[in-house]
Enzyme design. Structure first.
Site, mmCIF file in Angstrom:
data_model
loop_
_atom_site.group_PDB
_atom_site.id
_atom_site.type_symbol
_atom_site.label_atom_id
_atom_site.label_comp_id
_atom_site.label_asym_id
_atom_site.label_seq_id
_atom_site.Cartn_x
_atom_site.Cartn_y
_atom_site.Cartn_z
ATOM 1 N N CYS A 114 0.809 -1.228 0.000
ATOM 2 C CA CYS A 114 0.000 0.000 0.000
ATOM 3 C C CYS A 114 0.836 1.269 0.000
ATOM 4 O O CYS A 114 0.332 2.346 -0.323
ATOM 5 C CB CYS A 114 -0.938 0.008 1.194
ATOM 6 S SG CYS A 114 -1.943 -1.473 1.273
ATOM 7 N N HIS A 254 -3.166 6.921 3.448
ATOM 8 C CA HIS A 254 -3.643 5.637 2.918
ATOM 9 C C HIS A 254 -4.928 5.274 3.650
ATOM 10 O O HIS A 254 -5.017 5.393 4.877
ATOM 11 C CB HIS A 254 -2.572 4.577 3.125
ATOM 12 C CG HIS A 254 -3.047 3.188 2.849
ATOM 13 N ND1 HIS A 254 -3.785 2.884 1.736
ATOM 14 C CD2 HIS A 254 -2.901 2.021 3.555
ATOM 15 C CE1 HIS A 254 -4.080 1.593 1.758
ATOM 16 N NE2 HIS A 254 -3.558 1.058 2.851
ATOM 17 N N ASN A 284 -10.180 -0.475 1.534
ATOM 18 C CA ASN A 284 -8.737 -0.342 1.339
ATOM 19 C C ASN A 284 -8.398 -0.741 -0.100
ATOM 20 O O ASN A 284 -8.441 -1.922 -0.443
ATOM 21 C CB ASN A 284 -8.012 -1.253 2.344
ATOM 22 C CG ASN A 284 -6.502 -1.183 2.210
ATOM 23 O OD1 ASN A 284 -5.975 -0.657 1.238
ATOM 24 N ND2 ASN A 284 -5.805 -1.734 3.195
HETATM 25 N N1 ACO Z 1 -16.783 -9.398 12.131
HETATM 26 C C1 ACO Z 1 -16.965 -9.684 13.429
HETATM 27 N N2 ACO Z 1 -15.957 -10.011 14.229
HETATM 28 C C2 ACO Z 1 -14.719 -10.053 13.725
HETATM 29 C C3 ACO Z 1 -14.451 -9.757 12.386
HETATM 30 C C4 ACO Z 1 -15.542 -9.416 11.564
HETATM 31 N N3 ACO Z 1 -15.407 -9.112 10.266
HETATM 32 N N4 ACO Z 1 -13.130 -9.866 12.153
HETATM 33 C C5 ACO Z 1 -12.578 -10.205 13.321
HETATM 34 N N5 ACO Z 1 -13.544 -10.342 14.264
HETATM 35 C C6 ACO Z 1 -13.409 -10.717 15.658
HETATM 36 C C7 ACO Z 1 -12.124 -11.457 15.916
HETATM 37 O O1 ACO Z 1 -12.266 -12.832 15.633
HETATM 38 C C8 ACO Z 1 -11.911 -11.197 17.394
HETATM 39 O O2 ACO Z 1 -12.677 -12.091 18.132
HETATM 40 P P1 ACO Z 1 -12.030 -12.808 19.431
HETATM 41 O O3 ACO Z 1 -11.713 -11.677 20.353
HETATM 42 O O4 ACO Z 1 -13.134 -13.696 19.877
HETATM 43 O O5 ACO Z 1 -10.826 -13.516 18.928
HETATM 44 C C9 ACO Z 1 -12.480 -9.811 17.600
HETATM 45 O O6 ACO Z 1 -13.326 -9.554 16.453
HETATM 46 C C10 ACO Z 1 -11.437 -8.738 17.653
HETATM 47 O O7 ACO Z 1 -10.477 -8.998 16.632
HETATM 48 P P2 ACO Z 1 -9.321 -7.994 16.307
HETATM 49 O O8 ACO Z 1 -8.484 -8.534 15.199
HETATM 50 O O9 ACO Z 1 -8.635 -7.580 17.576
HETATM 51 O O10 ACO Z 1 -10.187 -6.774 15.782
HETATM 52 P P3 ACO Z 1 -9.714 -5.327 15.513
HETATM 53 O O11 ACO Z 1 -10.461 -4.373 16.308
HETATM 54 O O12 ACO Z 1 -8.219 -5.233 15.526
HETATM 55 O O13 ACO Z 1 -10.185 -5.128 13.998
HETATM 56 C C11 ACO Z 1 -9.189 -5.197 11.840
HETATM 57 C C12 ACO Z 1 -9.728 -6.016 13.003
HETATM 58 C C13 ACO Z 1 -10.324 -4.347 11.300
HETATM 59 C C14 ACO Z 1 -8.688 -6.129 10.770
HETATM 60 C C15 ACO Z 1 -8.060 -4.278 12.366
HETATM 61 O O14 ACO Z 1 -7.133 -5.032 13.104
HETATM 62 C C16 ACO Z 1 -7.332 -3.559 11.267
HETATM 63 O O15 ACO Z 1 -7.877 -2.746 10.568
HETATM 64 N N6 ACO Z 1 -6.004 -3.836 11.140
HETATM 65 C C17 ACO Z 1 -5.201 -3.180 10.137
HETATM 66 C C18 ACO Z 1 -5.422 -3.849 8.824
HETATM 67 C C19 ACO Z 1 -4.816 -3.093 7.685
HETATM 68 O O16 ACO Z 1 -4.755 -1.897 7.696
HETATM 69 N N7 ACO Z 1 -4.406 -3.856 6.682
HETATM 70 C C20 ACO Z 1 -3.992 -3.327 5.447
HETATM 71 C C21 ACO Z 1 -2.590 -2.831 5.454
HETATM 72 S S1 ACO Z 1 -2.218 -2.115 3.942
HETATM 73 C C22 ACO Z 1 -1.600 -3.292 2.823
HETATM 74 O O17 ACO Z 1 -0.420 -3.399 2.660
HETATM 75 C C23 ACO Z 1 -2.536 -4.167 2.028
#
Ligand code: ACO
Length: 370
Positions: A114, A254, A284
């Site tokens: 990204c 981004h 994204n």
């Molecule tokens: N719906 C419902 N629950 C979910 C979902 C979903 N879609 N996805 C995860 N959960 C659950 C998990 O299983 C977890 O449950 P648990 O506690 O029972 O294990 C709980 O929600 C919390 O999970 P987290 O991973 O801690 O959730 P978080 O608040 O961190 O949100 C997310 C997850 C949105 C993916 C976040 O971590 C994020 O945005 N991270 C950055 C990702 C990013 O920017 N990636 C792209 C980088 S750029 C590139 O190079 C492509």
């Protein structure tokens, strides 16, 4: 005399098909409220089956060239930043170069996930500022929906397809891309990757069965990394430009997650209104997210001529970076360039070259020594 690299044209290509949170909620165990609360994303666009990162990138490039009033034949270089290339090779940039009729240009892809658009913008800028080229097209183009595991609720909610392109041109007038920061920490490579189909893990029936050709991500760790680097990279770029933070009109980050942008705003002690945010509409789009957001900010009047802006990104690698830009308008031109006509010529030229190669191959095939 100093040479500057001005952004003189910009364009986007956004697929028509919209995928809503409600639709995703019928595919995996999630709900629309969770997605909005944790990411800020409401919809994302999905490329039509016939589209690739190359076709979307070419469409965005043509719009950018039309705005800049630059004929494709005047382009010296096409750089395409992409995380979802049309092929391992040829480069998506070469496909775009052919499609837009940039017959005098070099072309290459840049892989920095990204952050790729930031790095590509800097590469083109340095080539212009050193006098080696005069005109470049910098593209961020993605069809990440093809790399998403639509059964993985941790990733399938995040990504969308689209492309954005800038035309960069040399000028003695101060402006354009002023400073840059480029960083990487490969020790975090496993936090966000597509494990299979490279030389480390060639695609086999087994890797496909295991879904190793899809995006794998440790969301929590990527989130923590992103919140650390966004503010720092912006500050470094601003310092290098010898600006003050209060001179910056708008920051274009981004678009990965609204909460990451909010954390960057807190880190910089800036109101969230100083940040471009459109992750709600597009999700994204990786390398395309910064140019798509920039174009939207110009169109809604939030990014104007002579504004000082920071473009800042992070991504897999891990990589992160920022550039400072003094935004300008297209250079004045004597007459307008008919891009449709140039593209028509490009198609004929490409077709004739393929036919000529086929005939040449037949002749040489017969003559070739055994
Ligand atoms: N719906 C419902 N629950 C979910 C979902 C979903 N879609 N996805 C995860 N959960 C659950 C998990 O299983 C977890 O449950 P648990 O506690 O029972 O294990 C709980 O929600 C919390 O999970 P987290 O991973 O801690 O959730 P978080 O608040 O961190 O949100 C997310 C997850 C949105 C993916 C976040 O971590 C994020 O945005 N991270 C950055 C990702 C990013 O920017 N990636 C792209 C980088 S750029 C590139 O190079 C492509």
């Amino acid at each position: 005399m100093s040479i500057y690299a001005h952004i003189t044209g910009w364009g986007t290509a956004i697929p028509e098909k919209i995928l809503t949170n409600e639709e995703i909620s019928t595919m995996v165990d999630t709900n629309p409220e969770w997605i909005v609360e944790r990411t800020g994303i409401r919809t994302r666009h999905i490329a039509a089956p016939e589209d690739t990162s190359a076709t979307l990138g070419a469409a965005a490039s043509l719009k950018a060239l039309e705005m800049a009033n630059v004929p494709p034949s005047a382009v010296d270089l096409v750089i395409t930043a992409t995380s979802s290339p049309a092929y391992v090779f040829p480069a998506t940039a070469s496909l775009i170069q052919d499609s837009i009729g940039a017959t005098n240009a070099g072309a290459f892809d840049l892989s920095a996930a990204c952050t790729g658009f930031i790095f590509a913008l800097n590469m083109a800028t340095q080539l212009i500022r050193s006098g080696q080229i005069k005109t470049a097209v910098v593209v961020g183009a993605e069809t990440l929906s093809r790399y998403v595991d639509w059964t993985d609720r941790g990733t399938c909610i995040l990504f969308g397809d689209g492309a954005g392109a800038f035309v960069l041109q040399a000028s003695s007038v101060q402006g354009g891309v002023i400073s840059s920061v480029m960083r990487s920490d490969g020790s975090g490579g496993d936090l966000l990757s597509v494990p299979a189909s490279g030389s480390a893990m060639p695609a086999t029936a087994k890797t496909i069965e295991q879904g190793m050709h899809f995006i794998k991500m440790n969301g929590r760790e990527v989130f923590r990394f992103a919140t650390r680097v966004m503010a720092r990279a912006s500050e470094e770029a601003i310092e290098k430009a010898e600006w003050r933070l209060d001179q910056v009109e708008i920051i274009i980050p981004h678009q990965a997650n609204k909460r990451i942008i909010e954390a960057a705003a807190r880190g910089l002690k800036l109101p969230i209104e100083k940040f471009a945010i459109n992750v709600d509409k597009y999700g994204n789009t990786s390398t395309a997210s910064i140019p798509i957001a920039a174009v939207e900010m110009v169109e809604n009047g939030r990014l104007k001529k002579n504004d000082k802006t920071v473009l800042v990104g992070f991504g897999a690698g891990l990589t992160w970076g920022a550039v400072t830009v003094i935004w300008k308008e297209p250079f004045p031109a004597d007459k307008s360039v008919n891009i449709d006509f140039y593209q028509f010529l490009a198609r004929i030229r490409s077709f004739l070259l393929r036919v000529a190669r086929r005939i040449e191959g037949l002749i040489w095939g017969r003559k070739a020594p055994k």
